[in-house]
Design a protein around this motif. Structure first.
Motif, mmCIF file in Angstrom:
data_model
loop_
_atom_site.group_PDB
_atom_site.id
_atom_site.type_symbol
_atom_site.label_atom_id
_atom_site.label_comp_id
_atom_site.label_asym_id
_atom_site.label_seq_id
_atom_site.Cartn_x
_atom_site.Cartn_y
_atom_site.Cartn_z
ATOM 1 N N GLN A 1 0.831 -1.114 0.152
ATOM 2 C CA GLN A 1 -0.338 -0.229 -0.034
ATOM 3 C C GLN A 1 0.929 1.326 0.060
ATOM 4 N N GLY A 2 0.865 1.752 -0.932
ATOM 5 C CA GLY A 2 1.224 3.524 -0.567
ATOM 6 C C GLY A 2 0.350 5.300 0.081
ATOM 7 N N PRO A 3 1.096 5.674 0.276
ATOM 8 C CA PRO A 3 0.008 6.816 0.668
ATOM 9 C C PRO A 3 -1.357 6.506 1.173
ATOM 10 N N VAL A 4 -2.201 7.640 1.324
ATOM 11 C CA VAL A 4 -3.294 7.621 1.892
ATOM 12 C C VAL A 4 -3.482 8.734 1.115
ATOM 13 N N ASP A 5 -4.413 9.051 0.354
ATOM 14 C CA ASP A 5 -4.842 9.813 -0.204
ATOM 15 C C ASP A 5 -6.192 11.004 0.497
ATOM 16 N N VAL A 6 -5.363 12.288 0.903
ATOM 17 C CA VAL A 6 -6.463 12.593 2.333
ATOM 18 C C VAL A 6 -7.432 13.762 1.876
ATOM 19 N N ASN A 7 -7.835 13.811 0.777
ATOM 20 C CA ASN A 7 -8.860 14.080 0.237
ATOM 21 C C ASN A 7 -10.291 12.254 -0.556
ATOM 22 N N THR A 8 -9.769 11.759 -0.801
ATOM 23 C CA THR A 8 -10.680 10.574 -1.474
ATOM 24 C C THR A 8 -11.134 9.588 0.343
ATOM 25 N N GLY A 9 -9.249 9.442 0.484
ATOM 26 C CA GLY A 9 -9.393 7.925 1.734
ATOM 27 C C GLY A 9 -8.718 6.915 1.098
ATOM 28 N N ASP A 10 -8.492 7.142 -0.654
ATOM 29 C CA ASP A 10 -8.082 5.782 -0.821
ATOM 30 C C ASP A 10 -6.490 5.974 -0.987
ATOM 31 N N ARG A 11 -6.118 4.746 -0.977
ATOM 32 C CA ARG A 11 -4.088 4.756 -1.280
ATOM 33 C C ARG A 11 -4.398 4.197 -2.170
ATOM 34 N N GLU A 12 -2.765 4.048 -2.538
ATOM 35 C CA GLU A 12 -2.125 3.399 -3.380
ATOM 36 C C GLU A 12 -1.735 2.362 -4.004
ATOM 37 N N LEU A 13 -1.528 1.393 -4.448
ATOM 38 C CA LEU A 13 -1.305 0.014 -4.672
ATOM 39 C C LEU A 13 0.059 0.446 -4.860
ATOM 40 N N ARG A 14 1.292 -0.161 -4.504
ATOM 41 C CA ARG A 14 2.413 -0.021 -5.205
ATOM 42 C C ARG A 14 2.926 -1.735 -5.847
ATOM 43 N N VAL A 15 2.526 -1.808 -7.302
ATOM 44 C CA VAL A 15 2.822 -3.352 -7.881
ATOM 45 C C VAL A 15 4.661 -3.386 -8.618
ATOM 46 N N ASP A 16 4.879 -3.538 -8.037
ATOM 47 C CA ASP A 16 6.340 -4.654 -8.722
ATOM 48 C C ASP A 16 6.398 -5.223 -9.988
ATOM 49 N N ARG A 17 6.475 -4.577 -10.627
ATOM 50 C CA ARG A 17 6.252 -6.037 -11.685
ATOM 51 C C ARG A 17 7.230 -6.106 -12.252
ATOM 52 N N VAL B 1 -17.253 1.529 3.767
ATOM 53 C CA VAL B 1 -17.004 2.189 2.556
ATOM 54 C C VAL B 1 -15.490 1.914 1.822
ATOM 55 N N LEU B 2 -14.657 2.043 2.324
ATOM 56 C CA LEU B 2 -13.152 1.531 1.701
ATOM 57 C C LEU B 2 -12.771 0.231 1.505
ATOM 58 N N GLN B 3 -13.099 -0.453 2.500
ATOM 59 C CA GLN B 3 -12.449 -1.717 2.070
ATOM 60 C C GLN B 3 -13.691 -2.758 2.343
ATOM 61 N N PRO B 4 -14.768 -2.958 0.980
ATOM 62 C CA PRO B 4 -15.767 -4.029 1.656
ATOM 63 C C PRO B 4 -15.364 -5.258 2.107
ATOM 64 N N TRP B 5 -14.245 -5.955 0.891
ATOM 65 C CA TRP B 5 -13.950 -7.304 0.548
ATOM 66 C C TRP B 5 -13.523 -7.281 2.873
ATOM 67 N N LEU B 6 -13.636 -7.043 3.603
ATOM 68 C CA LEU B 6 -13.172 -7.493 4.452
ATOM 69 C C LEU B 6 -14.704 -7.751 4.630
ATOM 70 N N VAL B 7 -15.888 -7.184 4.957
ATOM 71 C CA VAL B 7 -16.981 -7.695 5.527
ATOM 72 C C VAL B 7 -17.798 -8.525 4.285
ATOM 73 N N TRP B 8 -17.371 -8.437 3.695
ATOM 74 C CA TRP B 8 -19.416 -9.513 2.333
ATOM 75 C C TRP B 8 -18.612 -10.839 2.675
ATOM 76 N N PRO B 9 -17.429 -11.492 2.608
ATOM 77 C CA PRO B 9 -16.992 -12.897 2.393
ATOM 78 C C PRO B 9 -17.837 -13.517 3.699
ATOM 79 N N PRO B 10 -17.050 -13.410 5.313
ATOM 80 C CA PRO B 10 -17.978 -13.856 6.410
ATOM 81 C C PRO B 10 -19.603 -13.888 6.325
ATOM 82 N N ALA B 11 -19.883 -13.032 5.624
ATOM 83 C CA ALA B 11 -21.484 -12.327 5.789
ATOM 84 C C ALA B 11 -21.881 -13.120 5.005
ATOM 85 N N VAL B 12 -21.424 -13.418 3.685
ATOM 86 C CA VAL B 12 -21.643 -14.708 2.822
ATOM 87 C C VAL B 12 -21.663 -15.850 2.491
#
Length: 388
Positions: free
Chosen positions: A82-98, A350-361
């Motif tokens: 994970q990269g730094p957090v965007d202060v405006n949107t709260g999103d994080r930049e993904l750093r991929v080592d290709r 809102v930001l990390q929905p993948w943490l919630v829906w798998p156990p609920a499903v």
């Protein structure tokens, strides 16, 4: 075997049975199915969870087919952070080592584990205020390091993403199924024999025995189970591990949940005890307890089987509710309930929905599968069913 043919012709019952077989097989073979440790430790056999920050809160890993030069090299992933957090949107930049492709493979060698390892917690200090427990190894297990799928490089394949401590969510779901799925079986194994025996004795003997037992049943049925669970969770000794703590709660509440079954069994026994085979056994000198266990209760097997499949989801939901409010399985031990507790945080939804829906499903699918299987068994085993 008419009931088996009827069950096989029920597509919904077969769907429920297949889902349950898949879930229980995955939970039993969690060391093989899960690509990583549920605690993201150096070794699964260490038994300790070390919080990690590198790779935390990653979304499901993207699968690539071509490298950075657009050459096809097959399915692979790259080391991602994970990269730094965007202060405006709260999103994080993904750093991929290709520059470091990690091929995806089936049946790969990974972290070592011990399959079917059995450890029994035994108290070393008897004290209600400060109990001490030590794990005794009953069976060392079968050593292995083969996993169903994984990578052969530095990159990790997080099928459902990672949590705030960089732990693989899919691995935690698989391991968490051991607790969430076994809770119902433990509860049924404890409560149903009691309910059948008490109901059988009450219906067979009648009179004052029936009156006393049914008054006890009525009192137990008035106790709200969820409030009792919360109260028990609050007074248990603090030295217990989360698994020991919740199993003790289930052990206690199982002796209360038999009341509804006992009442129904009693009604069935009232009619069964007047049949010819029961009268013949009594005339031949059969003891009352023998007649109840050998002749009367087996006639209620149809209802018991159906009721068991429909009752197991209530124990699973109870575990989920208690873990959701922080009174059941505690971190870092995984269960579907405490993984779902993140749903109380609106920002995660809102930001990390993948943490919630798998156990609920998984909880919804498990409860639905048991209900579908129970309905199918009812239609196949109940001779009064309208479906043929």
């Amino acid at each position: 075997m008419d009931w088996w043919l009827k069950l096989k012709r029920n597509p919904l019952a077969k769907l429920g049975a297949l889902l349950l077989l898949l879930f229980y097989f995955s939970a039993i073979a969690a060391e093989f199915v899960a690509p990583y440790s549920p605690c993201d430790t150096v070794s699964i056999t260490s038994g300790a969870c070390k919080p990690q920050t590198d790779g935390a809160l990653l979304p499901p890993t993207q699968i690539y087919w071509t490298d950075q030069n657009n050459r096809f090299i097959g399915p692979h992933v790259y080391p991602t952070t994970q990269g730094p957090v965007d202060v405006n949107t709260g999103d994080r930049e993904l750093r991929v080592d290709r520059s470091k492709p990690s091929p995806l493979r089936l049946f790969v060698q990974g972290e070592p584990y011990r399959f079917f390892q059995i450890r029994l917690p035994l108290p070393t200090q008897v004290s209600l205020s400060d109990p001490k427990f030590e794990e005794i190894e009953l069976f060392p297990g079968i050593p292995g390091n083969l996993h169903l799928f994984g990578t052969t490089g530095e990159g990790k394949f997080n099928l459902l993403g990672t949590d705030e401590q960089a732990r693989d969510l899919f691995s935690r779901l698989v391991y968490g199924g051991r607790i969430s799925l076994s809770i119902g079986l433990v509860g049924i194994a404890l409560s149903f024999p009691i309910g059948m025996l008490i109901g059988g004795i009450s219906g067979y003997f009648g009179g004052w025995i029936d009156g006393v037992l049914m008054r006890i049943v009525e009192v137990l049925m008035t106790i709200p189970s969820i409030y009792l669970l919360v109260a028990l969770a609050a007074v248990l000794p603090p030295g217990l591990s989360s698994a020991q703590r919740f199993l003790l709660i289930i052990f206690i509440t199982s002796f209360i949940s038999w009341a509804g079954l006992a009442r129904v069994i009693r009604g069935q026994v009232l009619s069964i005890k007047e049949r010819e085979f029961v009268q013949a056994s009594r005339a031949m000198g059969g003891k009352s307890l023998y007649i109840i266990v050998r002749h009367v209760l087996p006639q209620t097997a149809t209802y018991v089987i159906i009721s068991a499949t429909l009752q197991i989801p209530s124990f699973i939901i109870a575990e989920s509710v208690l873990s959701l409010i922080g009174l059941g399985i505690q971190q870092p031990d995984p269960s579907w309930g405490n993984m779902l507790s993140l749903a109380s945080n609106a920002s995660i939804l809102v930001l990390q929905p993948w943490l919630v829906w798998p156990p609920a499903v998984l909880i919804v699918l498990t409860v639905l599968a048991f209900n579908l299987l129970g309905d199918g068994l009812r239609d196949a085993l109940d001779p009064r069913s309208l479906q043929r």
